[in-house]
Each structure stands twice: as structure tokens, then as C-alpha cells.
Design a protein around this motif. Structure first.
Motif, PDB file in Angstrom:
ATOM      1  N   SER A  31       0.837  -1.186   0.000  1.00 12.00           N
ATOM      2  CA  SER A  31       0.000   0.000   0.000  1.00 12.00           C
ATOM      3  C   SER A  31       0.872   1.236   0.000  1.00 12.00           C
ATOM      4  O   SER A  31       2.000   1.207   0.468  1.00 12.00           O
ATOM      5  CB  SER A  31      -0.906   0.003   1.227  1.00 12.00           C
ATOM      6  N   ASP A  32       0.342   2.317  -0.532  1.00 14.57           N
ATOM      7  CA  ASP A  32       1.049   3.596  -0.513  1.00 14.57           C
ATOM      8  C   ASP A  32       0.641   4.461   0.671  1.00 14.57           C
ATOM      9  O   ASP A  32       1.417   5.329   1.087  1.00 14.57           O
ATOM     10  CB  ASP A  32       0.779   4.357  -1.798  1.00 14.57           C
ATOM     11  N   PHE A  33      -0.565   4.202   1.170  1.00 11.42           N
ATOM     12  CA  PHE A  33      -1.095   5.016   2.250  1.00 11.42           C
ATOM     13  C   PHE A  33      -1.791   4.122   3.277  1.00 11.42           C
ATOM     14  O   PHE A  33      -2.301   3.056   2.949  1.00 11.42           O
ATOM     15  CB  PHE A  33      -2.118   6.025   1.733  1.00 11.42           C
ATOM     16  N   MET A  34      -1.820   4.620   4.490  1.00 15.13           N
ATOM     17  CA  MET A  34      -2.609   4.009   5.557  1.00 15.13           C
ATOM     18  C   MET A  34      -3.588   5.044   6.070  1.00 15.13           C
ATOM     19  O   MET A  34      -3.251   6.227   6.189  1.00 15.13           O
ATOM     20  CB  MET A  34      -1.710   3.539   6.694  1.00 15.13           C
ATOM     21  N   GLY A  35      -4.778   4.577   6.392  1.00 17.35           N
ATOM     22  CA  GLY A  35      -5.787   5.494   6.899  1.00 17.35           C
ATOM     23  C   GLY A  35      -6.376   5.004   8.203  1.00 17.35           C
ATOM     24  O   GLY A  35      -6.330   3.808   8.524  1.00 17.35           O
ATOM     25  N   TRP A  36      -6.888   5.950   8.951  1.00 19.30           N
ATOM     26  CA  TRP A  36      -7.650   5.663  10.177  1.00 19.30           C
ATOM     27  C   TRP A  36      -9.076   6.165   9.974  1.00 19.30           C
ATOM     28  O   TRP A  36      -9.281   7.300   9.518  1.00 19.30           O
ATOM     29  CB  TRP A  36      -7.038   6.359  11.382  1.00 19.30           C
ATOM     30  N   PHE A  37     -10.020   5.333  10.305  1.00 22.36           N
ATOM     31  CA  PHE A  37     -11.432   5.661  10.245  1.00 22.36           C
ATOM     32  C   PHE A  37     -12.059   5.300  11.582  1.00 22.36           C
ATOM     33  O   PHE A  37     -11.491   4.545  12.368  1.00 22.36           O
ATOM     34  CB  PHE A  37     -12.131   4.883   9.126  1.00 22.36           C
ATOM     35  N   ARG A  38     -13.253   5.808  11.816  1.00 23.60           N
ATOM     36  CA  ARG A  38     -13.986   5.437  13.027  1.00 23.60           C
ATOM     37  C   ARG A  38     -15.462   5.328  12.709  1.00 23.60           C
ATOM     38  O   ARG A  38     -15.968   5.957  11.772  1.00 23.60           O
ATOM     39  CB  ARG A  38     -13.752   6.449  14.149  1.00 23.60           C
ATOM     40  N   GLN A  39     -16.129   4.509  13.496  1.00 25.69           N
ATOM     41  CA  GLN A  39     -17.554   4.302  13.305  1.00 25.69           C
ATOM     42  C   GLN A  39     -18.237   4.233  14.660  1.00 25.69           C
ATOM     43  O   GLN A  39     -17.949   3.338  15.463  1.00 25.69           O
ATOM     44  CB  GLN A  39     -17.814   3.026  12.513  1.00 25.69           C
ATOM     45  N   ALA A  40     -19.115   5.199  14.893  1.00 23.37           N
ATOM     46  CA  ALA A  40     -19.918   5.220  16.113  1.00 23.37           C
ATOM     47  C   ALA A  40     -21.220   4.469  15.857  1.00 23.37           C
ATOM     48  O   ALA A  40     -21.648   4.338  14.703  1.00 23.37           O
ATOM     49  CB  ALA A  40     -20.192   6.659  16.522  1.00 23.37           C
ATOM     50  N   PRO A  41     -21.886   3.991  16.910  1.00 21.38           N
ATOM     51  CA  PRO A  41     -23.136   3.247  16.726  1.00 21.38           C
ATOM     52  C   PRO A  41     -24.159   4.056  15.934  1.00 21.38           C
ATOM     53  O   PRO A  41     -24.411   5.228  16.238  1.00 21.38           O
ATOM     54  CB  PRO A  41     -23.605   3.002  18.159  1.00 21.38           C
ATOM     55  N   GLY A  42     -24.729   3.436  14.906  1.00 22.15           N
ATOM     56  CA  GLY A  42     -25.758   4.078  14.111  1.00 22.15           C
ATOM     57  C   GLY A  42     -25.259   5.112  13.132  1.00 22.15           C
ATOM     58  O   GLY A  42     -26.065   5.797  12.496  1.00 22.15           O
ATOM     59  N   LYS A  43     -23.937   5.224  13.009  1.00 20.92           N
ATOM     60  CA  LYS A  43     -23.373   6.228  12.097  1.00 20.92           C
ATOM     61  C   LYS A  43     -22.521   5.569  11.021  1.00 20.92           C
ATOM     62  O   LYS A  43     -22.089   4.417  11.167  1.00 20.92           O
ATOM     63  CB  LYS A  43     -22.549   7.242  12.881  1.00 20.92           C
ATOM     64  N   GLU A  44     -22.258   6.330   9.969  1.00 25.60           N
ATOM     65  CA  GLU A  44     -21.389   5.864   8.899  1.00 25.60           C
ATOM     66  C   GLU A  44     -19.933   5.869   9.372  1.00 25.60           C
ATOM     67  O   GLU A  44     -19.555   6.628  10.258  1.00 25.60           O
ATOM     68  CB  GLU A  44     -21.523   6.773   7.687  1.00 25.60           C
ATOM     69  N   ARG A  45     -19.138   5.015   8.725  1.00 19.81           N
ATOM     70  CA  ARG A  45     -17.705   5.045   9.001  1.00 19.81           C
ATOM     71  C   ARG A  45     -17.141   6.350   8.441  1.00 19.81           C
ATOM     72  O   ARG A  45     -17.403   6.711   7.291  1.00 19.81           O
ATOM     73  CB  ARG A  45     -17.013   3.844   8.356  1.00 19.81           C
ATOM     74  N   GLU A  46     -16.366   7.057   9.275  1.00 22.07           N
ATOM     75  CA  GLU A  46     -15.869   8.363   8.849  1.00 22.07           C
ATOM     76  C   GLU A  46     -14.348   8.421   8.899  1.00 22.07           C
ATOM     77  O   GLU A  46     -13.704   7.793   9.755  1.00 22.07           O
ATOM     78  CB  GLU A  46     -16.455   9.490   9.710  1.00 22.07           C
ATOM     79  N   PHE A  47     -13.801   9.205   8.008  1.00 22.70           N
ATOM     80  CA  PHE A  47     -12.364   9.395   7.907  1.00 22.70           C
ATOM     81  C   PHE A  47     -11.842  10.153   9.124  1.00 22.70           C
ATOM     82  O   PHE A  47     -12.465  11.111   9.586  1.00 22.70           O
ATOM     83  CB  PHE A  47     -12.045  10.170   6.633  1.00 22.70           C
ATOM     84  N   VAL A  48     -10.686   9.713   9.608  1.00 25.86           N
ATOM     85  CA  VAL A  48     -10.037  10.388  10.734  1.00 25.86           C
ATOM     86  C   VAL A  48      -8.698  10.964  10.305  1.00 25.86           C
ATOM     87  O   VAL A  48      -8.417  12.148  10.498  1.00 25.86           O
ATOM     88  CB  VAL A  48      -9.841   9.419  11.912  1.00 25.86           C
ATOM     89  N   ALA A  49      -7.842  10.126   9.729  1.00 22.70           N
ATOM     90  CA  ALA A  49      -6.490  10.564   9.368  1.00 22.70           C
ATOM     91  C   ALA A  49      -5.898   9.596   8.355  1.00 22.70           C
ATOM     92  O   ALA A  49      -6.359   8.464   8.221  1.00 22.70           O
ATOM     93  CB  ALA A  49      -5.594  10.633  10.602  1.00 22.70           C
ATOM     94  N   ALA A  50      -4.866  10.053   7.663  1.00 19.14           N
ATOM     95  CA  ALA A  50      -4.154   9.186   6.720  1.00 19.14           C
ATOM     96  C   ALA A  50      -2.692   9.607   6.676  1.00 19.14           C
ATOM     97  O   ALA A  50      -2.351  10.749   7.002  1.00 19.14           O
ATOM     98  CB  ALA A  50      -4.767   9.251   5.327  1.00 19.14           C
ATOM     99  N   ILE A  51      -1.850   8.661   6.263  1.00 17.11           N
ATOM    100  CA  ILE A  51      -0.418   8.934   6.206  1.00 17.11           C
ATOM    101  C   ILE A  51       0.192   8.197   5.023  1.00 17.11           C
ATOM    102  O   ILE A  51      -0.231   7.091   4.677  1.00 17.11           O
ATOM    103  CB  ILE A  51       0.276   8.539   7.525  1.00 17.11           C
ATOM    104  N   SER A  52       1.173   8.841   4.410  1.00 16.15           N
ATOM    105  CA  SER A  52       1.900   8.242   3.301  1.00 16.15           C
ATOM    106  C   SER A  52       3.071   7.423   3.833  1.00 16.15           C
ATOM    107  O   SER A  52       3.814   7.874   4.699  1.00 16.15           O
ATOM    108  CB  SER A  52       2.428   9.352   2.391  1.00 16.15           C
ATOM    109  N   TRP A  53       3.239   6.222   3.284  1.00 14.90           N
ATOM    110  CA  TRP A  53       4.403   5.435   3.680  1.00 14.90           C
ATOM    111  C   TRP A  53       5.700   6.090   3.201  1.00 14.90           C
ATOM    112  O   TRP A  53       6.703   6.059   3.897  1.00 14.90           O
ATOM    113  CB  TRP A  53       4.331   4.027   3.076  1.00 14.90           C
ATOM    114  N   SER A  54       5.658   6.700   2.020  1.00 16.97           N
ATOM    115  CA  SER A  54       6.905   7.157   1.416  1.00 16.97           C
ATOM    116  C   SER A  54       7.489   8.386   2.093  1.00 16.97           C
ATOM    117  O   SER A  54       8.699   8.442   2.337  1.00 16.97           O
ATOM    118  CB  SER A  54       6.679   7.440  -0.069  1.00 16.97           C
ATOM    119  N   ASN A  55       6.655   9.379   2.384  1.00 16.53           N
ATOM    120  CA  ASN A  55       7.206  10.631   2.926  1.00 16.53           C
ATOM    121  C   ASN A  55       6.552  11.077   4.225  1.00 16.53           C
ATOM    122  O   ASN A  55       6.819  12.173   4.704  1.00 16.53           O
ATOM    123  CB  ASN A  55       7.103  11.745   1.897  1.00 16.53           C
ATOM    124  N   ALA A  56       5.677  10.212   4.772  1.00 16.32           N
ATOM    125  CA  ALA A  56       5.010  10.495   6.048  1.00 16.32           C
ATOM    126  C   ALA A  56       4.114  11.722   5.994  1.00 16.32           C
ATOM    127  O   ALA A  56       3.761  12.275   7.037  1.00 16.32           O
ATOM    128  CB  ALA A  56       6.020  10.649   7.180  1.00 16.32           C
TER     129      ALA A  56
END
Length: 124
Positions: A31-56
Motif C-alpha cells: 500500500s502507498d497510504f494508511m488510513g484511520w477511520f472510526r464508526q460510532a453506533p448508528g453512524k457511517e464510518r468516517e475518515f479520521v487521518a491518513a499517512i503516506s508510507w513514502s514521505n510520512a
């Protein structure tokens, strides 16, 4: 087979901190990137943060900017999410995901692999 394993969740009081860890192993997927998501009860999964492996290089949702920090250790195939000044609205199951980034980093449909999630609960 690629596996992502999260850890570090738990119960914390408002204003407290937690550090989530995501370890990637197995398979030949790169993968080129890693992401963090979160999902609260009854809600859609939402984006939190992402990072590039190559240059951070990093990207954050507005709701966590200034409070959360993501980082990576390429030698350990590990990414981290440091969460400070937590608020009750941060309560959710947190997931890490791996992506090439071709469909955007904020779009969970663009991620190829996911971890099992780790529960974060912030009490008021």
C-alpha cells in the motif's frame, strides 16, 4: 494474506489520551497510504487521518485536527494514531486501512484491507 491488527483502544476520561497501533503483516500487497477511520453506533464510518508510507505526509479530518497525530514506522510495518484531549464525541470503533490512494484517502470504499477495529470510549 495481508492482515492489519489494531490495538490500544480502551476507556478514558474526557481530556485524556490514547495511542492506537496498527500492525500490517503477510501477503505481497504494497500500500502507498494508511488510513484511520472510526464508526460510532448508528453512524457511517468516517475518515479520521491518513499517512503516506513514502514521505510520512499526513491528512486529518477537521474534527480531530490539532488533537490527533498519525505516524508510521516503516521498518516495523506499523502505524500509530496518537489521540490527545479526547472528547465524548470521539467514542467509536477505530479501524486502520491500507490503500493505494487511487480513489482518494477520505473514501473508505477505496481501501483494500481493514483491521478488525478497536473500541475507544471517552467518558464525560
Amino acid at each position: 494474506q495481508v492482515q492489519l491488527v489494531e490495538s490500544g483502544g480502551g476507556l478514558v476520561q474526557a481530556g485524556g489520551s490514547l495511542r492506537l497501533v496498527c500492525v500490517i503483516s503477510g501477503g505481497t500487497f504494497k500500500s502507498d497510504f494508511m488510513g484511520w477511520f472510526r464508526q460510532a453506533p448508528g453512524k457511517e464510518r468516517e475518515f479520521v487521518a491518513a499517512i503516506s508510507w513514502s514521505n510520512a505526509a499526513t491528512m486529518y479530518a477537521d474534527s480531530v485536527k490539532g488533537r490527533f497525530t498519525t505516524s508510521r514506522d516503516s521498518a516495523k510495518n506499523t502505524v500509530y494514531l496518537q489521540m490527545n484531549n479526547l472528547i465524548p464525541e470521539d467514542t467509536a470503533v477505530y479501524f486502520c486501512g491500507a490503500t493505494s490512494g487511487s480513489r482518494g484517502l477520505r473514501n473508505n470504499a477505496g481501501y483494500d484491507y481493514w483491521g478488525q477495529g478497536t473500541q475507544v470510549t471517552v467518558s464525560s
